[in-house]
Design a protein around this motif. Structure first.
Motif, mmCIF file in Angstrom:
data_model
loop_
_atom_site.group_PDB
_atom_site.id
_atom_site.type_symbol
_atom_site.label_atom_id
_atom_site.label_comp_id
_atom_site.label_asym_id
_atom_site.label_seq_id
_atom_site.Cartn_x
_atom_site.Cartn_y
_atom_site.Cartn_z
ATOM 1 N N UNK A 130 0.849 -1.187 0.000
ATOM 2 C CA UNK A 130 0.000 0.000 0.000
ATOM 3 C C UNK A 130 0.886 1.238 0.000
ATOM 4 N N UNK A 131 0.646 2.150 -0.921
ATOM 5 C CA UNK A 131 1.480 3.346 -1.003
ATOM 6 C C UNK A 131 0.859 4.494 -0.207
ATOM 7 N N UNK A 132 1.728 5.345 0.244
ATOM 8 C CA UNK A 132 1.282 6.510 0.997
ATOM 9 C C UNK A 132 0.819 7.582 0.008
ATOM 10 N N UNK A 133 -0.339 8.148 0.239
ATOM 11 C CA UNK A 133 -0.844 9.208 -0.617
ATOM 12 C C UNK A 133 -0.006 10.455 -0.422
ATOM 13 N N UNK A 134 0.346 11.122 -1.492
ATOM 14 C CA UNK A 134 1.155 12.328 -1.399
ATOM 15 C C UNK A 134 0.306 13.468 -0.840
ATOM 16 N N UNK A 135 0.831 14.093 0.206
ATOM 17 C CA UNK A 135 0.082 15.130 0.909
ATOM 18 C C UNK A 135 0.709 16.494 0.678
ATOM 19 N N UNK A 136 -0.156 17.479 0.462
ATOM 20 C CA UNK A 136 0.242 18.866 0.294
ATOM 21 C C UNK A 136 -0.441 19.678 1.387
ATOM 22 N N UNK A 137 0.334 20.542 2.043
ATOM 23 C CA UNK A 137 -0.214 21.454 3.048
ATOM 24 C C UNK A 137 -0.268 22.843 2.436
ATOM 25 N N UNK A 138 -1.445 23.458 2.468
ATOM 26 C CA UNK A 138 -1.650 24.801 1.921
ATOM 27 C C UNK A 138 -1.847 25.754 3.087
ATOM 28 N N UNK A 139 -1.008 26.787 3.140
ATOM 29 C CA UNK A 139 -1.016 27.719 4.266
ATOM 30 C C UNK A 139 -1.209 29.134 3.745
ATOM 31 N N UNK A 140 -2.365 29.709 4.040
ATOM 32 C CA UNK A 140 -2.663 31.073 3.608
ATOM 33 C C UNK A 140 -3.798 31.600 4.465
ATOM 34 N N UNK A 141 -3.784 32.906 4.730
ATOM 35 C CA UNK A 141 -4.870 33.486 5.516
ATOM 36 C C UNK A 141 -6.057 33.882 4.647
ATOM 37 N N UNK A 142 -5.994 33.619 3.352
ATOM 38 C CA UNK A 142 -7.126 33.838 2.448
ATOM 39 C C UNK A 142 -7.858 32.513 2.254
ATOM 40 N N UNK A 143 -9.050 32.419 2.819
ATOM 41 C CA UNK A 143 -9.790 31.159 2.684
ATOM 42 C C UNK A 143 -10.166 30.903 1.228
ATOM 43 N N UNK A 144 -10.363 31.949 0.424
ATOM 44 C CA UNK A 144 -10.692 31.758 -0.994
ATOM 45 C C UNK A 144 -9.539 31.081 -1.727
ATOM 46 N N UNK A 145 -8.308 31.507 -1.450
ATOM 47 C CA UNK A 145 -7.147 30.883 -2.098
ATOM 48 C C UNK A 145 -6.959 29.451 -1.592
ATOM 49 N N UNK A 146 -7.106 29.254 -0.305
ATOM 50 C CA UNK A 146 -6.982 27.901 0.256
ATOM 51 C C UNK A 146 -8.010 26.981 -0.395
ATOM 52 N N UNK A 147 -9.241 27.451 -0.530
ATOM 53 C CA UNK A 147 -10.297 26.628 -1.135
ATOM 54 C C UNK A 147 -9.981 26.299 -2.593
ATOM 55 N N UNK A 148 -9.515 27.300 -3.359
ATOM 56 C CA UNK A 148 -9.213 27.081 -4.774
ATOM 57 C C UNK A 148 -8.058 26.098 -4.943
ATOM 58 N N UNK A 149 -7.007 26.275 -4.148
ATOM 59 C CA UNK A 149 -5.852 25.373 -4.246
ATOM 60 C C UNK A 149 -6.194 23.971 -3.744
ATOM 61 N N UNK A 150 -6.986 23.893 -2.664
ATOM 62 C CA UNK A 150 -7.410 22.592 -2.152
ATOM 63 C C UNK A 150 -8.167 21.821 -3.227
ATOM 64 N N UNK A 151 -9.101 22.486 -3.885
ATOM 65 C CA UNK A 151 -9.886 21.829 -4.936
ATOM 66 C C UNK A 151 -8.985 21.340 -6.071
#
Length: 128
Positions: free
Chosen positions: A1-22
């Motif tokens: 079983x492989x580990x899923x690659x994880x990205x952490x997004x850090x920003x105080x703009x929830x709009x940018x966090x939401x767009x990058x998360x999607x």
């Protein structure tokens, strides 16, 4: 079983966090988010991300200081780190590279820009 690659997004703009998360989730990455520089370290300990997208100007601890601390940590020093800002000079870019940023992006940008940078650095997530 492989580990899923994880990205952490850090920003105080929830709009940018939401767009990058999607964008990153659509591409198959696991994604975590933090809204300030203090929260980064709790999320990094919990998620152990392969890449971090980090706003430079944030509350509590700024992105440059977070970058220095992450790159000084023995377990996280190889984490792919992308600094992001709308206000950044060429001289600052050189300084951010010296403190450990692997990539520096000027906002605004399309979500595909950091997605491609991360994909080149850590690879695409495995299908499945």
């Amino acid at each position: 079983m492989s580990k899923r690659k994880t990205v952490l997004i850090v920003d105080d703009s929830s709009a940018l966090v939401d767009a990058l998360t999607a964008a990153f989730e659509d591409a198959g990455y696991a994604v975590g988010a933090a809204m300030d520089g203090e929260e980064v370290f709790r999320k990094m300990a919990a998620l152990d991300p392969a890449a971090v997208l980090l706003d430079i100007y944030m509350p509590k601890i700024n992105g440059a200081d977070v970058c220095r601390l992450v790159k000084a940590h023995p377990h996280w020093k190889k984490t792919f780190l992308v600094l992001m800002s709308a206000r950044i000079s060429d001289r600052e870019i050189d300084m951010y590279r010296r403190i450990g940023a692997n990539e520096i992006l000027r906002k605004p940008f399309e979500p595909e820009v950091p997605l491609e940078a991360v994909r080149k650095a850590i690879g695409a997530p495995e299908a499945g």
